[in-house]
Design an enzyme around this catalytic site. Structure first.
Site, short mmCIF file in Angstrom:
data_model
loop_
_atom_site.label_atom_id
_atom_site.label_comp_id
_atom_site.label_asym_id
_atom_site.label_seq_id
_atom_site.Cartn_x
_atom_site.Cartn_y
_atom_site.Cartn_z
N ASP A 155 -12.58 -55.43 -26.12
CA ASP A 155 -11.87 -55.42 -27.69
C ASP A 155 -10.61 -55.89 -27.50
O ASP A 155 -9.56 -55.30 -26.65
CB ASP A 155 -12.00 -54.00 -28.47
CG ASP A 155 -11.88 -54.07 -29.99
OD1 ASP A 155 -12.73 -53.93 -30.69
OD2 ASP A 155 -10.85 -54.34 -30.22
N ILE A 156 -10.11 -56.78 -28.52
CA ILE A 156 -8.76 -57.40 -28.55
C ILE A 156 -7.61 -56.31 -28.88
O ILE A 156 -6.59 -56.33 -28.51
CB ILE A 156 -8.48 -58.43 -29.44
CG1 ILE A 156 -7.63 -59.39 -28.97
CG2 ILE A 156 -8.53 -58.02 -30.95
CD1 ILE A 156 -7.48 -60.95 -29.70
N ASN A 216 -20.41 -49.69 -36.26
CA ASN A 216 -20.02 -49.55 -37.83
C ASN A 216 -20.62 -50.25 -38.74
O ASN A 216 -21.05 -51.71 -38.10
CB ASN A 216 -18.57 -49.92 -37.71
CG ASN A 216 -17.59 -48.94 -37.03
OD1 ASN A 216 -17.76 -47.84 -36.90
ND2 ASN A 216 -16.47 -49.63 -36.43
N GLY A 240 -16.11 -49.35 -41.64
CA GLY A 240 -14.96 -50.08 -40.90
C GLY A 240 -15.44 -51.23 -40.36
O GLY A 240 -14.74 -51.71 -39.45
N GLN A 241 -16.96 -51.93 -40.45
CA GLN A 241 -17.24 -53.11 -39.94
C GLN A 241 -16.37 -54.18 -40.67
O GLN A 241 -16.15 -54.47 -41.83
CB GLN A 241 -18.62 -53.30 -40.16
CG GLN A 241 -18.91 -54.52 -39.57
CD GLN A 241 -20.74 -54.86 -39.77
OE1 GLN A 241 -21.34 -54.19 -40.60
NE2 GLN A 241 -21.21 -55.80 -38.93
N HIS A 282 -22.60 -55.47 -33.67
CA HIS A 282 -21.90 -55.11 -32.37
C HIS A 282 -21.68 -53.61 -31.91
O HIS A 282 -21.64 -52.66 -32.96
CB HIS A 282 -20.39 -55.55 -32.26
CG HIS A 282 -19.65 -55.34 -33.29
ND1 HIS A 282 -19.56 -55.98 -34.53
CD2 HIS A 282 -18.49 -54.40 -33.62
CE1 HIS A 282 -18.65 -55.44 -35.19
NE2 HIS A 282 -18.25 -54.33 -34.65
N HIS A 332 -19.68 -50.72 -30.23
CA HIS A 332 -18.41 -50.25 -29.40
C HIS A 332 -18.68 -49.53 -28.56
O HIS A 332 -19.20 -48.52 -28.54
CB HIS A 332 -17.65 -49.75 -30.42
CG HIS A 332 -17.03 -50.48 -31.69
ND1 HIS A 332 -15.67 -51.09 -31.52
CD2 HIS A 332 -17.59 -51.05 -32.83
CE1 HIS A 332 -15.37 -51.70 -32.75
NE2 HIS A 332 -16.45 -51.57 -33.36
P1 5GP Z 1 -15.56 -53.54 -36.45
O1 5GP Z 1 -14.36 -53.25 -37.04
O2 5GP Z 1 -16.50 -54.72 -37.10
O3 5GP Z 1 -16.47 -52.49 -36.13
O4 5GP Z 1 -15.17 -54.17 -35.10
C1 5GP Z 1 -14.69 -55.35 -34.69
C2 5GP Z 1 -13.83 -55.27 -33.50
O5 5GP Z 1 -13.52 -56.63 -33.15
C3 5GP Z 1 -12.53 -54.71 -33.76
O6 5GP Z 1 -12.31 -53.34 -32.93
C4 5GP Z 1 -11.61 -55.69 -33.38
O7 5GP Z 1 -10.46 -55.29 -32.79
C5 5GP Z 1 -12.16 -56.67 -32.58
N1 5GP Z 1 -11.91 -58.04 -32.79
C6 5GP Z 1 -11.48 -58.64 -33.59
N2 5GP Z 1 -11.19 -60.11 -33.42
C7 5GP Z 1 -11.31 -60.27 -32.05
C8 5GP Z 1 -11.31 -61.18 -31.17
O8 5GP Z 1 -10.81 -62.56 -31.44
N3 5GP Z 1 -11.34 -60.95 -29.89
C9 5GP Z 1 -11.78 -59.79 -29.39
N4 5GP Z 1 -12.17 -59.54 -28.00
N5 5GP Z 1 -12.11 -58.69 -30.35
C10 5GP Z 1 -11.56 -58.82 -31.47
#
Ligand code: 5GP
Ligand code: ZN
Length: 112
Positions: free
Chosen positions: A30-31, A85, A91-92, A98, A100
């Site tokens: 995760d970034i 999520n 929080g998605q 995906h 986490h």
């Molecule tokens: P969500 O909030 O949809 O459950 O999770 C999305 C995740 O993707 C977040 O934790 C966010 O930090 C990660 N993310 C968003 N953009 C990028 C990216 O360009 N590269 C990587 N490696 N992770 C990302």
């Protein structure tokens, strides 16, 4: 699909730090990590969220794939969390389903 961030990561069009890959799944860091280990495990096939998921074996395989990444990271004994999520209220922010994988620190409950 054409504009999906995670599909582009799978395709190598956007760089990411790969952790593991199989025929059907991809895992990368995760970034914006929320724990010492924070990996995103995804199916290579585009599914927007858990709400749209119809392929039980694909989703079950995703959980086992995340489990294997946790094991390979040495987290199995101390413990880890696998979170999906689903939609904005949870929080998605990226609409390619995906999991986490979070580990390497103690976790509170309930999650925020
Ligand atoms: P969500 O909030 O949809 O459950 O999770 C999305 C995740 O993707 C977040 O934790 C966010 O930090 C990660 N993310 C968003 N953009 C990028 C990216 O360009 N590269 C990587 N490696 N992770 C990302
Ligand atoms: Zn996608």
């Amino acid at each position: 699909m054409g504009d999906c961030l995670f599909c582009k990561i799978v395709a190598g069009e956007i760089p990411a730090t790969k952790v593991a890959e199989s025929d059907d799944y991809f895992a990368f860091r995760d970034i914006n990590p929320q724990a010492p280990t924070h990996v995103l495990a995804i199916p290579k096939r585009h599914v927007p969220s858990l709400n749209e998921a119809e392929d039980g074996p694909l989703l079950g395989g995703l959980v086992l794939f995340a489990r294997d990444v946790a094991r390979d990271a040495g987290l199995a004994d101390d413990g880890y969390r696998v979170v999906i999520n689903t939609n904005a209220g949870a929080g998605q922010t990226v609409f390619h389903v995906h999991a986490h994988l979070l580990g390497g620190r103690s976790m509170g409950w309930p999650p925020g």
